[in-house]
Design a protein around this motif. Structure first.
Motif, PDB file in Angstrom:
ATOM      1  N   ALA A 217       5.801  -6.202  12.837  1.00  0.00           N
ATOM      2  CA  ALA A 217       5.390  -7.197  11.847  1.00  0.00           C
ATOM      3  C   ALA A 217       4.970  -6.498  10.569  1.00  0.00           C
ATOM      4  CB  ALA A 217       4.232  -8.035  12.375  1.00  0.00           C
ATOM      5  N   VAL A 218       5.088  -7.230   9.454  1.00  0.00           N
ATOM      6  CA  VAL A 218       4.543  -6.780   8.178  1.00  0.00           C
ATOM      7  C   VAL A 218       3.277  -7.589   7.913  1.00  0.00           C
ATOM      8  CG1 VAL A 218       4.894  -6.590   5.692  1.00  0.00           C
ATOM      9  CG2 VAL A 218       6.790  -6.108   7.250  1.00  0.00           C
ATOM     10  N   ASN A 219       2.161  -6.892   7.775  1.00  0.00           N
ATOM     11  CA  ASN A 219       0.911  -7.533   7.388  1.00  0.00           C
ATOM     12  C   ASN A 219       0.688  -7.293   5.901  1.00  0.00           C
ATOM     13  OD1 ASN A 219      -0.866  -8.548   9.853  1.00  0.00           O
ATOM     14  ND2 ASN A 219       0.256  -6.737  10.545  1.00  0.00           N
ATOM     15  N   SER A 220       0.408  -8.372   5.162  1.00  0.00           N
ATOM     16  CA  SER A 220       0.258  -8.229   3.717  1.00  0.00           C
ATOM     17  C   SER A 220      -1.190  -8.481   3.296  1.00  0.00           C
ATOM     18  CB  SER A 220       1.205  -9.172   2.986  1.00  0.00           C
ATOM     19  OG  SER A 220       0.961 -10.505   3.332  1.00  0.00           O
ATOM     20  N   PHE A 221      -1.560  -7.836   2.180  1.00  0.00           N
ATOM     21  CA  PHE A 221      -2.935  -7.869   1.691  1.00  0.00           C
ATOM     22  C   PHE A 221      -2.953  -7.981   0.169  1.00  0.00           C
ATOM     23  CE2 PHE A 221      -2.581  -5.259   5.462  1.00  0.00           C
ATOM     24  CZ  PHE A 221      -3.608  -5.705   6.277  1.00  0.00           C
ATOM     25  N   LYS A 222      -3.944  -8.692  -0.316  1.00  0.00           N
ATOM     26  CA  LYS A 222      -4.220  -8.653  -1.751  1.00  0.00           C
ATOM     27  C   LYS A 222      -5.094  -7.436  -1.994  1.00  0.00           C
ATOM     28  CE  LYS A 222      -5.861 -11.419  -5.648  1.00  0.00           C
ATOM     29  NZ  LYS A 222      -5.182 -10.475  -6.499  1.00  0.00           N
ATOM     30  N   ILE A 223      -4.824  -6.682  -3.055  1.00  0.00           N
ATOM     31  CA  ILE A 223      -5.619  -5.504  -3.381  1.00  0.00           C
ATOM     32  C   ILE A 223      -6.611  -5.866  -4.485  1.00  0.00           C
ATOM     33  CG2 ILE A 223      -5.583  -3.160  -4.312  1.00  0.00           C
ATOM     34  CD1 ILE A 223      -2.835  -2.791  -3.027  1.00  0.00           C
ATOM     35  N   VAL A 224      -7.888  -5.662  -4.207  1.00  0.00           N
ATOM     36  CA  VAL A 224      -8.931  -5.897  -5.213  1.00  0.00           C
ATOM     37  C   VAL A 224      -8.994  -4.660  -6.103  1.00  0.00           C
ATOM     38  CG1 VAL A 224     -11.358  -6.445  -5.591  1.00  0.00           C
ATOM     39  CG2 VAL A 224     -10.190  -7.318  -3.549  1.00  0.00           C
ATOM     40  N   LYS A 225      -8.641  -4.836  -7.378  1.00  0.00           N
ATOM     41  CA  LYS A 225      -8.421  -3.680  -8.252  1.00  0.00           C
ATOM     42  C   LYS A 225      -9.666  -2.802  -8.447  1.00  0.00           C
ATOM     43  CE  LYS A 225      -4.009  -4.000  -9.422  1.00  0.00           C
ATOM     44  NZ  LYS A 225      -3.474  -4.456 -10.676  1.00  0.00           N
ATOM     45  N   ASN A 226     -10.831  -3.411  -8.601  1.00  0.00           N
ATOM     46  CA  ASN A 226     -12.000  -2.591  -8.945  1.00  0.00           C
ATOM     47  C   ASN A 226     -12.664  -1.924  -7.746  1.00  0.00           C
ATOM     48  OD1 ASN A 226     -13.147  -4.784  -7.777  1.00  0.00           O
ATOM     49  ND2 ASN A 226     -14.540  -5.289  -9.448  1.00  0.00           N
ATOM     50  N   SER A 227     -12.198  -2.244  -6.532  1.00  0.00           N
ATOM     51  CA  SER A 227     -12.791  -1.618  -5.340  1.00  0.00           C
ATOM     52  C   SER A 227     -11.747  -1.033  -4.390  1.00  0.00           C
ATOM     53  CB  SER A 227     -13.626  -2.644  -4.570  1.00  0.00           C
ATOM     54  OG  SER A 227     -12.790  -3.626  -3.983  1.00  0.00           O
ATOM     55  N   GLY A 228     -10.479  -1.395  -4.608  1.00  0.00           N
ATOM     56  CA  GLY A 228      -9.427  -0.952  -3.701  1.00  0.00           C
ATOM     57  C   GLY A 228      -9.380  -1.712  -2.399  1.00  0.00           C
ATOM     58  N   ALA A 229     -10.266  -2.697  -2.229  1.00  0.00           N
ATOM     59  CA  ALA A 229     -10.361  -3.425  -0.963  1.00  0.00           C
ATOM     60  C   ALA A 229      -9.093  -4.207  -0.660  1.00  0.00           C
ATOM     61  CB  ALA A 229     -11.554  -4.382  -1.008  1.00  0.00           C
ATOM     62  N   LEU A 230      -8.802  -4.348   0.642  1.00  0.00           N
ATOM     63  CA  LEU A 230      -7.649  -5.101   1.111  1.00  0.00           C
ATOM     64  C   LEU A 230      -8.101  -6.445   1.669  1.00  0.00           C
ATOM     65  CD1 LEU A 230      -5.691  -2.289   3.033  1.00  0.00           C
ATOM     66  CD2 LEU A 230      -5.280  -3.112   0.702  1.00  0.00           C
ATOM     67  N   VAL A 231      -7.562  -7.528   1.115  1.00  0.00           N
ATOM     68  CA  VAL A 231      -7.881  -8.872   1.584  1.00  0.00           C
ATOM     69  C   VAL A 231      -6.661  -9.421   2.322  1.00  0.00           C
ATOM     70  CG1 VAL A 231      -8.567 -11.207   0.924  1.00  0.00           C
ATOM     71  CG2 VAL A 231      -9.404  -9.228  -0.393  1.00  0.00           C
ATOM     72  N   PRO A 232      -6.743  -9.678   3.645  1.00  0.00           N
ATOM     73  CA  PRO A 232      -5.565 -10.112   4.411  1.00  0.00           C
ATOM     74  C   PRO A 232      -4.958 -11.398   3.847  1.00  0.00           C
ATOM     75  CG  PRO A 232      -7.364  -9.518   5.885  1.00  0.00           C
ATOM     76  CD  PRO A 232      -7.934  -9.537   4.508  1.00  0.00           C
ATOM     77  N   MET A 233      -3.605 -11.432   3.828  1.00  0.00           N
ATOM     78  CA  MET A 233      -2.895 -12.615   3.352  1.00  0.00           C
ATOM     79  C   MET A 233      -2.061 -13.251   4.462  1.00  0.00           C
ATOM     80  SD  MET A 233      -1.718 -11.907  -0.580  1.00  0.00           S
ATOM     81  CE  MET A 233      -0.177 -11.156  -0.080  1.00  0.00           C
TER      82      MET A 233
END
Length: 351
Positions: A217-233
């Motif tokens: 599977a491909v799991n996708s994430f939004k990247i929070v620019k100022n922290s590098g954090a990954l938010v699951p999509m």
């Protein structure tokens, strides 16, 4: 002008497992007729399986799985390699190397021991002093297996995929020392048993995508620019609905324009093709291309967007496909390079 647009020679570097192979195979490639000629075999009998360039394209690095080392090579005006130096991989079973976008640090993923190693890179391309080493921790049922480290385009963050603990670790990188600090959100977790293997960042820098080996599977994430954090999509399968056999995901790459994402399946023997929504990062499956060989590992989406090259480990070949930039679809060319157990292909344009 980017390096991909310059005229001149085009060189391919192919890493292999050396139970059958000899090391790194170097070819001059003519895209006008998809022909190639062998320039060099850089003998390295320690399975230089994964390769990566320095951003200045004057140096190449290899992860040597056979003896748990990493090596550096100088690239001359013809594209040929000369060994510079080698260092311990800071763990066991290194399967992936990557280089900081500014050329300061070498990142090593030790699959066997679950360690992430960081070296300074000297100005002459040689591997320098140890910058950091982090040992992932697993549970009784989860042995850590660090599989890849992908830096953000600005080099401020790295995304370290550990297949064994189902996490993509996020680290902030000290720009002077290469020391790693856990990010504000230190990791993203995928579904238990998915096994994150390789990671690709959209050219916009807004989204990240994990090819999960065990879950196909491909799991996708939004990247929070100022922290590098990954938010699951979202989580999207890599396999057709009617496929019932065993298959394992390997590699994942974007087209240069970011409109299509490709991921390799070992078992289904295919590349999954996805259209990417530039605004939302959502994926739409656009089909599957047969790899014309077994166990497709690393593959390359040509920097010009015209071709895709796939290493098929178990068929001893690197297969060439033409790519339709509008639809993302791949057309088998019947052109291939015969090489023992190829597992990685990299492309270089030389003036």
């Amino acid at each position: 002008m980017t390096f991909a647009q310059k005229s001149g020679k085009e060189i391919l570097y192919i890493g292999t497992y050396t139970q059958k192979g000899e090391g790194i195979y170097v070819y001059e490639f003519d895209r006008s007729n998809l022909s190639f000629k062998e320039l060099q075999v850089m003998v390295n009998k320690n399975s230089p399986s994964f390769l990566e360039f320095h951003p200045n394209k004057k140096f190449l690095y290899s992860a040597n799985e056979g003896n748990s080392t990493v090596s550096s090579y100088a690239i001359d005006a013809e594209g040929k390699l000369t060994t510079l130096n080698s260092k311990p991989s800071l763990g066991k079973g290194p399967c992936h190397v990557s280089v900081d976008p500014k050329g300061r640090f070498l990142y090593i993923s030790n699959y066997g021991s679950g360690q992430l190693g960081v070296y300074l890179i000297n100005s002459d391309g040689t591997i320098g002093a140890v910058a950091d080493s982090i040992q992932d921790k697993g549970a009784a049922s989860q042995k850590p297996h660090m599989h890849s480290v992908i830096p953000s385009a600005d080099g401020k963050y790295i995304y370290a995929s550990d297949l064994g603990i189902d996490k993509i670790m996020v680290y902030s990188v000290d720009p002077k020392t290469g020391k790693l600090t856990p990010g504000a959100v230190p990791y993203a977790e995928v579904k238990a048993g998915d096994g994150p293997r390789h990671f690709a960042i959209h050219p916009s820098g807004n989204f990240g995508y994990s090819a999960c080996e065990l879950g196909s599977a491909v799991n996708s994430f939004k990247i929070v620019k100022n922290s590098g954090a990954l938010v699951p999509m979202e989580r999207v399968t890599m396999l057709p609905a009617d496929f019932t056999g065993k298959s394992f995901a390997a590699d994942i790459h974007f087209s240069p324009d970011g409109k299509f994402l490709y991921a390799s399946n070992r078992g289904h023997e295919s590349l999954a093709i996805y259209a990417v929504d530039a605004k939302t990062g959502k994926l739409t499956t656009a089909g599957h291309a047969e790899t014309h060989g077994k166990h497709p590992r690393n593959f390359l989406v040509d920097a010009k967007g015209e071709l895709v090259m796939v290493t098929n480990r178990d068929n001893d070949n690197v297969v060439f496909f033409k790519r339709n930039a509008q639809t993302g679809q791949l057309t088998y060319t019947s052109k291939e390079i015969s090489i023992p157990t190829p597992v990685c292909v990299k492309q270089l344009f030389i003036n």
